[in-house]
Design an enzyme around this catalytic site. Structure first.
Site, PDB file in Angstrom:
ATOM      1  N   TYR A 137      71.382 -66.205 -45.282  1.00 31.20           N
ATOM      2  CA  TYR A 137      70.212 -65.502 -44.752  1.00 31.20           C
ATOM      3  C   TYR A 137      69.087 -65.517 -45.770  1.00 31.20           C
ATOM      4  CZ  TYR A 137      67.941 -61.698 -42.045  1.00 31.20           C
ATOM      5  OH  TYR A 137      67.089 -60.930 -41.296  1.00 31.20           O
ATOM      6  N   LYS A 166      70.169 -68.816 -41.706  1.00 32.71           N
ATOM      7  CA  LYS A 166      69.088 -68.267 -40.895  1.00 32.71           C
ATOM      8  C   LYS A 166      67.885 -68.109 -41.816  1.00 32.71           C
ATOM      9  CE  LYS A 166      67.490 -64.144 -38.476  1.00 32.71           C
ATOM     10  NZ  LYS A 166      67.729 -62.690 -38.243  1.00 32.71           N
TER      11      LYS A 166
END
Length: 294
Positions: A137, A166
């Site tokens: 992330y 992500k």
């Protein structure tokens, strides 16, 4: 990317709250059912949009267990298991695995944590002990180190469970650098959804999908098929609202807009405060304009 586990549209699910700030599990089930019917392919439970950082470990665990049970194989299930201590991340990840979750999203070490690539790699190597596919992330607001293209390649090559990142930095050029590794990347910036998918992102984890899941699903499906003329037309009515969400008060705005759109999520718990009336009025206009096109 044909064997990538989390393609297409994954919703960063807003955790519903009642008027006392408790998780409203009845509303959780109602919303999940509606989102599945609208075409959502994957759910991220205990997401940033869903206020993961302000849930107790026990609340997050119950949210993940109940959400996975409700979904029951009808869509992919991801859970955020980020925590300050890597031992807690592993424990949360094992709990997710025990409850049928398909993968976990984990922030790199945050809040004055280590910044070197070697330390970040060692962190994710330990997280791999949890036994589930890992989504890294990149999130600048979390004050965490960035997973660079070089580190991304190393993580995927050397940690069997590490599958994707992500990217929520809102920097298309930087995200494109990750995409050019040839590895699957998930876009996490609402305003860049169309551009990231065109650049080759494998899918999205999208907080704004809480508001207009049908429109978001249709747009992502067209983009994933490479039907760019149709995708652009479907993106056009989405863009004003997604741009507005990015101008500040993101979490509160998603909750307020989802309520306007008819999804019972309540208001985010403290330390967030409800949006003032003028900001709600602006959202009302944008949401109504978008829904009129669906």
């Amino acid at each position: 990317m044909s064997d990538f586990q989390f393609p297409g549209l994954n919703i960063a699910l807003a955790t519903p709250f009642d008027t006392n700030g408790k998780i409203a599990f009845g509303r959780l089930e109602e919303n999940i059912e509606r989102y599945i019917e609208a075409g959502i392919q994957g759910f991220l439970l205990s997401s940033g949009t869903g206020i993961h950082v302000y849930l107790t470990p026990e609340e997050s665990a119950e949210l993940v267990a109940r959400g996975a049970k409700i979904i029951n194989g009808r869509a992919k299930v991801m859970a955020q298991t980020s925590a300050l201590l890597v031992e807690d991340v592993v424990a949360r990840t094992r709990h997710a695995a025990d409850n049928g979750v398909d993968g976990v999203m984990v922030m790199p070490p945050f809040f004055e944590g280590p910044r070197s690539d070697d330390d970040v790699f060692a962190f994710y190597e330990t997280v791999g002990d949890g036994g589930l596919p890992i989504i890294g992330y990149n999130v600048p607001g979390g004050a965490v180190p960035t997973i660079s293209p070089e580190l991304f390649r190393r993580l995927v090559a050397e940690i069997p469970n590490f599958v994707t990142v992500k990217d929520s930095r809102g920097d298309l050029g930087a995200e494109a650098e990750l995409i050019r590794t040839g590895l699957p990347v998930l876009n996490g910036s609402d305003t860049l959804a169309a551009y990231a998918l065109y650049a080759g992102a494998a899918g999205v984890i999208w907080g704004g999908a809480n508001i207009a899941p049908t429109a978001c699903a249709a747009f992502v499906e067209a983009a994933m098929r490479g039907e760019w003329a149709q995708a652009r037309e479907l993106w056009r009515p989405l863009e004003p609202l997604m741009s507005h969400l990015d101008q500040g008060d993101y979490v509160q705005s998603v909750y307020a807009a989802a309520e306007i759109a008819g999804f019972s999520v309540g208001t985010p718990r403290r330390p967030f405060s409800p949006l003032p009336a003028d900001k709600i009025a602006a959202l009302q206009t944008l949401v109504e304009e978008l829904l009129a096109t669906v």
